[in-house]
Structure formats: C-alpha cells, structure tokens
Scaffold this active site. Structure first.
Site, PDB file in Angstrom:
ATOM      1  N   TRP A  32       0.819  -1.228   0.128  1.00 57.82           N
ATOM      2  CA  TRP A  32       0.018  -0.089  -0.056  1.00 57.82           C
ATOM      3  C   TRP A  32       1.128   1.127  -0.038  1.00 57.82           C
ATOM      4  O   TRP A  32       1.904   1.378   0.814  1.00 57.82           O
ATOM      5  CB  TRP A  32      -0.859   0.015   1.228  1.00 57.82           C
ATOM      6  N   HIS A  99     -10.304   3.297   9.843  1.00 60.13           N
ATOM      7  CA  HIS A  99      -9.423   2.383   9.372  1.00 60.13           C
ATOM      8  C   HIS A  99      -8.085   2.664   9.704  1.00 60.13           C
ATOM      9  O   HIS A  99      -7.474   1.690  10.388  1.00 60.13           O
ATOM     10  CB  HIS A  99      -9.592   2.141   7.871  1.00 60.13           C
TER      11      HIS A  99
HETATM   12  C1  DLZ Z   1      -7.486  -0.734   3.826  1.00 58.89           C
HETATM   13  C2  DLZ Z   1      -6.114  -0.154   3.784  1.00 58.89           C
HETATM   14  C3  DLZ Z   1      -6.505   1.272   4.140  1.00 58.89           C
HETATM   15  C4  DLZ Z   1      -7.780   1.925   4.103  1.00 58.89           C
HETATM   16  N1  DLZ Z   1      -5.308   2.069   4.154  1.00 58.89           N
HETATM   17  C5  DLZ Z   1      -4.161   1.508   4.207  1.00 58.89           C
HETATM   18  C6  DLZ Z   1      -3.155   2.477   4.364  1.00 58.89           C
HETATM   19  O1  DLZ Z   1      -3.182   3.815   4.234  1.00 58.89           O
HETATM   20  N2  DLZ Z   1      -1.887   1.841   4.175  1.00 58.89           N
HETATM   21  C7  DLZ Z   1      -1.527   0.450   4.371  1.00 58.89           C
HETATM   22  O2  DLZ Z   1      -0.406   0.111   4.512  1.00 58.89           O
HETATM   23  N3  DLZ Z   1      -2.540  -0.274   4.233  1.00 58.89           N
HETATM   24  C8  DLZ Z   1      -3.939   0.132   4.046  1.00 58.89           C
HETATM   25  N4  DLZ Z   1      -4.920  -0.602   4.053  1.00 58.89           N
HETATM   26  C9  DLZ Z   1      -4.650  -2.069   3.689  1.00 58.89           C
HETATM   27  C10 DLZ Z   1      -4.513  -2.807   5.180  1.00 58.89           C
HETATM   28  O3  DLZ Z   1      -3.095  -2.717   5.679  1.00 58.89           O
HETATM   29  C11 DLZ Z   1      -4.651  -4.268   4.986  1.00 58.89           C
HETATM   30  O4  DLZ Z   1      -4.180  -4.801   3.880  1.00 58.89           O
HETATM   31  C12 DLZ Z   1      -6.290  -4.822   4.599  1.00 58.89           C
HETATM   32  O5  DLZ Z   1      -7.235  -4.297   5.612  1.00 58.89           O
HETATM   33  C13 DLZ Z   1      -6.544  -6.321   4.594  1.00 58.89           C
HETATM   34  O6  DLZ Z   1      -5.993  -6.878   5.959  1.00 58.89           O
END
Ligand code: DLZ
Length: 172
Positions: A32, A99
C-alpha cells in the site's frame, strides 16, 4: 558520551555505527502506498549495504498492506532462524474512516508482540501521516528517510543484542 540532541537518524554518523558484516537482516515492505514504501525500502537496503551487511544476508519480502507487517515479520522469524532483525516498512495515510486508527494500533502492538515472542529486534518503520505530503517528506524529503532510520536502528539493536548475549555467556 550519549548524544541526546539528535532526533533524525537519517543523518547518522557512520563512524559510530556497528559493522553489519556478520548480520542477517530482513526487510518486509507493505505494498500500500508503494511510491512511499518503495523509497523507504531502498533507503533501508542501501543503508544496510553501506554498513557492511552482505547482499546475500539481506532478505526482502512484500506484504499487501501495513496490517500484514505483523504476520510477515512473524513468518520470517519463525522460518529463518539466522535472522538477527526485521525492519518493517509501511505507510498508513489518514482517510475519512477510522480504518487508520485500527491499522496503526494493530501494527504497533503487533510488531511489539512479535519482537518479544522471538526475542529479536523488530523495527517499526511505519509512517502514520495525515496526508501524502507528510509521507513524501519522510521518505527521502525534508524530514529524511524513515527507511534509512529503520536500518540504522536495526544495526544498533543487533549490536546491543549481541553485546548482551556475549556478556551473559561470559558470566555463565
Ligand atoms: C485497507 C487499507 C487502507 C484503507 N489504508 C491503508 C493504508 O493507508 N496503508 C496501508 O499500508 N494499508 C492500508 N490498507 C490495507 C490494510 O493494511 C490491509 O492490507 C487490509 O485491511 C487487509 O488486511
């Protein structure tokens, strides 16, 4: 003498660093916000090499998001008994929902638990920012690179761990 003024490990003093030539260190990176986490991973990788860690002793894996860093670090330490430390790289950016809070809380507590379970340094190189601008500033911008800082921290913690193990051994 311990220097307390410094708050930015990106400008580390290389003469004060332990040599990493005998160390084996993993970097686990969340996909992400990959522009940010990729720059941090590069900073960590380059810093490990600059401080003597051999290329073959740097293990690199990806996980989907920051939430999965905990499982990634746990799996690495469970399956590679030669690892001295794991650097966990992620970037969580505040959105409109809660979240952000859940991920940040879970990752910070989760990584602490993994470190204590395996008795190995697990480094929290996870940006928790209000916006992309703050993240860019901390992944090679005006506030340094928190991936670089994670590598500096890992090297120092492994040196401490080895020093304490040695002292313990000497007493036994
Ligand atoms: C779902 C999600 C969101 C909304 N934002 C981020 C973020 O800003 N940075 C990040 O590393 N991961 C995000 N995720 C994904 C979650 O870390 C995770 O991969 C999902 O909730 C699945 O378990």
């Amino acid at each position: 003498m311990i220097e307390h003024k410094k708050t930015n490990l990106s400008d580390y003093d290389s003469s004060q660093m332990p040599s990493g030539k005998e160390y084996r260190i993993a970097i686990v990176t969340a996909e992400w916000n990959s522009t940010i986490t990729g720059a941090m991973e590069q900073g960590a990788y380059d810093t490990l090499l600059e401080n003597g860690v051999k290329e073959e002793n740097i293990v690199r894996v990806n996980v989907p998001g920051s939430f999965e860093l905990t499982t990634g670090a746990d799996l690495l330490l469970a399956n590679d008994k030669g690892l001295d430390a794991v650097i966990c790289i992620g970037c969580v950016i505040q959105g409109e929902t809660r979240h952000f809070d859940f991920i940040c809380q879970a990752v910070s507590q989760g990584l602490t638990n993994v470190a204590l379970k395996h008795q190995r340094p697990v480094i929290f190189s996870v940006l928790t920012t209000n916006d992309m601008e703050q993240a860019l500033a901390r992944s090679g911008g005006k506030h340094g690179n928190k991936g670089t800082e994670g590598a500096v921290t890992a090297l120092k913690m492994v040196a401490l761990q080895k020093q304490l193990e040695q002292q313990n051994f000497a007493k036994a």
